[in-house]
Design a protein around this motif. Structure first.
Motif, PDB file in Angstrom:
ATOM      1  N   SER A 234       1.043  -1.403  -0.205  1.00 30.27           N
ATOM      2  CA  SER A 234       0.172   0.248  -0.132  1.00 30.27           C
ATOM      3  C   SER A 234       0.984   0.906   0.342  1.00 30.27           C
ATOM      4  O   SER A 234       1.531   1.822   0.667  1.00 30.27           O
ATOM      5  CB  SER A 234      -1.304  -0.106   1.355  1.00 30.27           C
ATOM      6  N   THR A 235       0.806   2.230  -1.049  1.00 26.48           N
ATOM      7  CA  THR A 235       1.151   3.447  -0.761  1.00 26.48           C
ATOM      8  C   THR A 235       0.216   4.809  -0.052  1.00 26.48           C
ATOM      9  O   THR A 235      -0.723   4.095   0.514  1.00 26.48           O
ATOM     10  CB  THR A 235       0.521   4.085  -2.057  1.00 26.48           C
ATOM     11  N   ALA A 237      -1.513   6.824  -0.630  1.00 26.13           N
ATOM     12  CA  ALA A 237      -2.644   7.559  -0.733  1.00 26.13           C
ATOM     13  C   ALA A 237      -3.764   6.331  -0.413  1.00 26.13           C
ATOM     14  O   ALA A 237      -5.054   6.579  -0.108  1.00 26.13           O
ATOM     15  CB  ALA A 237      -2.466   7.227  -2.552  1.00 26.13           C
ATOM     16  N   GLN A 238      -3.307   5.099  -0.797  1.00 26.65           N
ATOM     17  CA  GLN A 238      -4.280   4.089   0.106  1.00 26.65           C
ATOM     18  C   GLN A 238      -4.176   3.812   1.125  1.00 26.65           C
ATOM     19  O   GLN A 238      -5.268   3.647   1.401  1.00 26.65           O
ATOM     20  CB  GLN A 238      -3.303   2.922  -0.629  1.00 26.65           C
ATOM     21  N   GLU A 241      -6.816   5.984   1.588  1.00 27.07           N
ATOM     22  CA  GLU A 241      -8.690   5.276   1.641  1.00 27.07           C
ATOM     23  C   GLU A 241      -8.971   5.018   2.768  1.00 27.07           C
ATOM     24  O   GLU A 241     -10.398   4.827   3.163  1.00 27.07           O
ATOM     25  CB  GLU A 241      -8.276   5.144   0.220  1.00 27.07           C
ATOM     26  N   ASP A 246     -10.690  10.171   2.323  1.00 31.00           N
ATOM     27  CA  ASP A 246     -11.643  10.371   0.972  1.00 31.00           C
ATOM     28  C   ASP A 246     -12.750  10.546   1.048  1.00 31.00           C
ATOM     29  O   ASP A 246     -13.445  11.603   0.008  1.00 31.00           O
ATOM     30  CB  ASP A 246     -11.000   9.123  -0.672  1.00 31.00           C
ATOM     31  N   LYS A 271       1.239  15.487  -3.780  1.00 33.30           N
ATOM     32  CA  LYS A 271       0.609  15.098  -4.750  1.00 33.30           C
ATOM     33  C   LYS A 271       1.418  13.873  -5.064  1.00 33.30           C
ATOM     34  O   LYS A 271       1.466  13.476  -6.471  1.00 33.30           O
ATOM     35  CB  LYS A 271       1.028  15.958  -6.007  1.00 33.30           C
ATOM     36  N   ASN A 274       0.819   9.186  -3.751  1.00 31.65           N
ATOM     37  CA  ASN A 274       0.876   7.635  -4.992  1.00 31.65           C
ATOM     38  C   ASN A 274       2.144   7.589  -4.838  1.00 31.65           C
ATOM     39  O   ASN A 274       2.570   5.821  -5.528  1.00 31.65           O
ATOM     40  CB  ASN A 274      -0.282   7.899  -6.358  1.00 31.65           C
ATOM     41  N   HIS A 275       2.955   7.651  -4.846  1.00 32.57           N
ATOM     42  CA  HIS A 275       4.698   7.104  -4.857  1.00 32.57           C
ATOM     43  C   HIS A 275       5.516   6.720  -3.136  1.00 32.57           C
ATOM     44  O   HIS A 275       6.178   6.122  -3.910  1.00 32.57           O
ATOM     45  CB  HIS A 275       5.092   8.134  -5.598  1.00 32.57           C
ATOM     46  N   LYS A 277       5.960   4.784  -0.141  1.00 31.88           N
ATOM     47  CA  LYS A 277       6.066   3.774   0.917  1.00 31.88           C
ATOM     48  C   LYS A 277       5.913   3.494   2.118  1.00 31.88           C
ATOM     49  O   LYS A 277       7.518   4.220   2.161  1.00 31.88           O
ATOM     50  CB  LYS A 277       5.873   2.019   0.145  1.00 31.88           C
TER      51      LYS A 277
END
Length: 398
Positions: A234-235, A237-238, A241, A246, A271, A274-275, A277
């Protein structure tokens, strides 16, 4: 005279007897009074709030209420704890575990002793109530009363929702010796209603706690803290969520501070989520503040530049514009924290938000500036000397 009086009295009573025998019943006029021997019982029943047509496969059980119409007689009966109902002057009917259609057949068999089967009507007026238990990582543990249309998500909401340290992705429903593992993230975040099962009598719901040694902590503005299970794939961003970020009010997050277990810190822009971990036991703090790096010295545009975690000093210098008088990279220094001035490698060393990058002029430009400064001093001094000499000469000539 006495005989006439006796005759009149006998005639009067004869008329009364004849009139009483000749009075017609209500049924002789084409209508009948409702039966009073089987009126609705005195238990107050709440209206059902159903989410749709009750499935024809629904199994009746103790606690369900049935409305039964037998010709002109009306009954409202609750199925007893032994699964039966008693119909007056007809007998006892066992209907627990049967569908409504099957129960009607059994009721018709028993009621046909007294009533015409064509005028027997049966309907479910109120479903039974039963108790389920909710334990584990919820705000209110204990038992609650539900009905057969209560879904898992509704029970968790009644328990005041899952704690931040609870495993939303693995909620247990213990049912008759079996354990169902439900991923509530699929229900709450992705709308997968197939996972949102209907509860049954005797269900026990358990929300496991996360392993604090295997958890990622997310901190939102205002101090709200949510834990999510660590997942090597998972990143950030995950994780955001999974924590329900979100679905929160969009506060316009600009940057994220990552605090690693070894106490080191990394700041990235929103931003880049997403990249990135992170390892277990990492804290991730979201901020609405825009982060900047400040650049000054021998550059074209001095001022602040939005922070980029992947950038180094050379990138900020290039963004500010290199001049012909810009010094060499070895001369670059960074002012950080308590005005501490440190030398950095412009292409490899990390730059942090709030750093001030100072780019001095080249040595040649510095030498030229010193020379020009000395020349200006010499010019001023020589001018002053000339003025003084002229003044002295003028005074002597007088």
């Amino acid at each position: 005279m006495c005989f006439h009086r006796i005759s009149l009295i006998l005639l009067f009573f004869s008329c009364l007897a004849f009139s009483a025998s000749d009075i017609k019943s209500p049924s002789s006029f084409g209508f009948s009074l409702p039966s009073t021997k089987s009126a609705r019982n005195s238990i107050a029943m709440e209206p059902m709030a159903v989410e749709g047509v009750i499935d024809s496969s629904y199994k009746l059980g103790p606690g369900d209420y049935l409305d039964i119409m037998l010709e002109q007689d009306f009954f409202s009966l609750q199925i007893l704890s032994d699964g039966s109902i008693a119909i007056e002057e007809c007998g006892i009917v066992q209907i627990a575990g049967k569908t409504l259609a099957e129960a009607r057949e059994e009721i018709v068999k028993v009621a046909s002793k007294k009533y015409n089967p064509e005028y027997v009507f049966v309907q479910l007026s109120q479903m039974k109530k039963f108790v389920v238990s909710v334990m584990g990582a919820v705000k209110q543990v204990g038992q609650m009363v539900v009905d057969p249309q209560t879904r898992l998500s509704m029970a968790l909401q009644k328990a005041d929702n899952i704690l931040g340290t609870g495993r939303k992705d693995d909620v247990w429903v213990i049912r008759k010796g079996d354990t169902l593992h439900i991923n509530c993230v699929e229900i709450f975040d992705k709308g997968n209603f197939e996972q949102d099962i209907l509860l049954e009598q005797g269900d026990r719901i358990y929300v496991p706690f996360m392993n604090t040694l295997d958890m990622i902590a997310l901190i939102f503005p205002g101090g709200s803290r949510v834990g999510v299970p660590y997942d090597s794939s998972s990143t950030i961003a995950q994780y955001f969520e999974k924590a329900g970020g979100d679905r929160m009010h969009n506060m316009g997050y600009q940057s994220v501070t990552i605090r690693y277990p070894d106490k080191t810190t990394k700041v990235i822009s929103a931003k880049e989520l997403n990249h990135w971990k992170v390892p277990p036991q990492t804290e991730i703090e979201f901020s609405v503040k825009t982060l900047f790096v400040y650049v000054g010295g021998a550059v074209m545009a001095m001022g602040k530049i939005p922070y980029e975690s992947s950038w180094h000093a050379i990138d900020y210098i290039a963004a500010s514009g290199v001049l012909t008088q810009t010094g060499t990279w070895t001369q670059v220094s960074v002012v950080r924290g308590n005005q501490e001035k440190i030398k950095v490698n412009v292409s490899t060393d990390q730059i942090l938000p709030g750093d001030y990058i100072e780019i001095p002029k080249s040595r040649y430009e510095t030498f030229k500036d010193v020379t020009m400064f000395l020349a200006s001093i010499v010019s001023v001094v020589s001018t002053a000397v000339i003025v003084y000499i002229n003044y002295v000469n003028s005074a002597n000539s007088k």
